[in-house]
Design a protein around this motif. Structure first.
Motif, PDB file in Angstrom:
ATOM      1  N   TYR A 122      19.538 -18.925  -7.920  1.00 50.91           N
ATOM      2  CA  TYR A 122      18.226 -18.445  -8.538  1.00 50.91           C
ATOM      3  C   TYR A 122      17.151 -18.617  -7.440  1.00 50.91           C
ATOM      4  O   TYR A 122      17.323 -19.164  -6.412  1.00 50.91           O
ATOM      5  CB  TYR A 122      17.958 -19.237  -9.863  1.00 50.91           C
ATOM      6  N   GLY A 123      16.167 -17.867  -7.371  1.00 48.95           N
ATOM      7  CA  GLY A 123      14.942 -17.780  -6.768  1.00 48.95           C
ATOM      8  C   GLY A 123      14.355 -19.248  -6.329  1.00 48.95           C
ATOM      9  O   GLY A 123      14.126 -19.324  -4.963  1.00 48.95           O
ATOM     10  N   PRO A 124      14.023 -19.990  -7.193  1.00 46.15           N
ATOM     11  CA  PRO A 124      13.632 -21.202  -6.622  1.00 46.15           C
ATOM     12  C   PRO A 124      14.512 -21.921  -5.601  1.00 46.15           C
ATOM     13  O   PRO A 124      14.347 -22.422  -4.628  1.00 46.15           O
ATOM     14  CB  PRO A 124      13.313 -22.185  -7.946  1.00 46.15           C
ATOM     15  N   GLN A 125      15.852 -21.921  -6.075  1.00 44.03           N
ATOM     16  CA  GLN A 125      16.932 -22.463  -5.249  1.00 44.03           C
ATOM     17  C   GLN A 125      17.220 -21.899  -3.614  1.00 44.03           C
ATOM     18  O   GLN A 125      17.152 -22.320  -2.939  1.00 44.03           O
ATOM     19  CB  GLN A 125      18.528 -22.317  -5.732  1.00 44.03           C
TER      20      GLN A 125
END
Length: 70
Positions: free
Chosen positions: A10-13
């Protein structure tokens, strides 16, 4: 013969992983900068940004930093 692996990130990761690796982050920006549809990408992703002004400010500051270092 090959093995196919699948991974969902996912984006934050993804962002945190890239920020922790200067070379990979540089390659990310180099690759994205060469995409033919980059000129319209902002229009497409704007609706997904919770704080567009913060992203705009970050990108301007980031670009200035890169320009100063080259």
């Amino acid at each position: 013969m090959s093995i196919e692996l699948s991974l969902t990130v996912y984006g934050p990761q993804l962002a945190l992983a890239l920020v922790d690796d200067d070379e990979e982050l540089a390659q990310f920006f180099q690759t994205v900068s060469c995409l033919p549809h980059i000129a319209v990408m902002g229009d497409v992703i704007a609706e997904y940004l919770d704080d567009a002004d913060a992203v705009i400010s970050f990108l301007r500051t980031f670009a200035d930093s890169i320009e100063g270092a080259k």
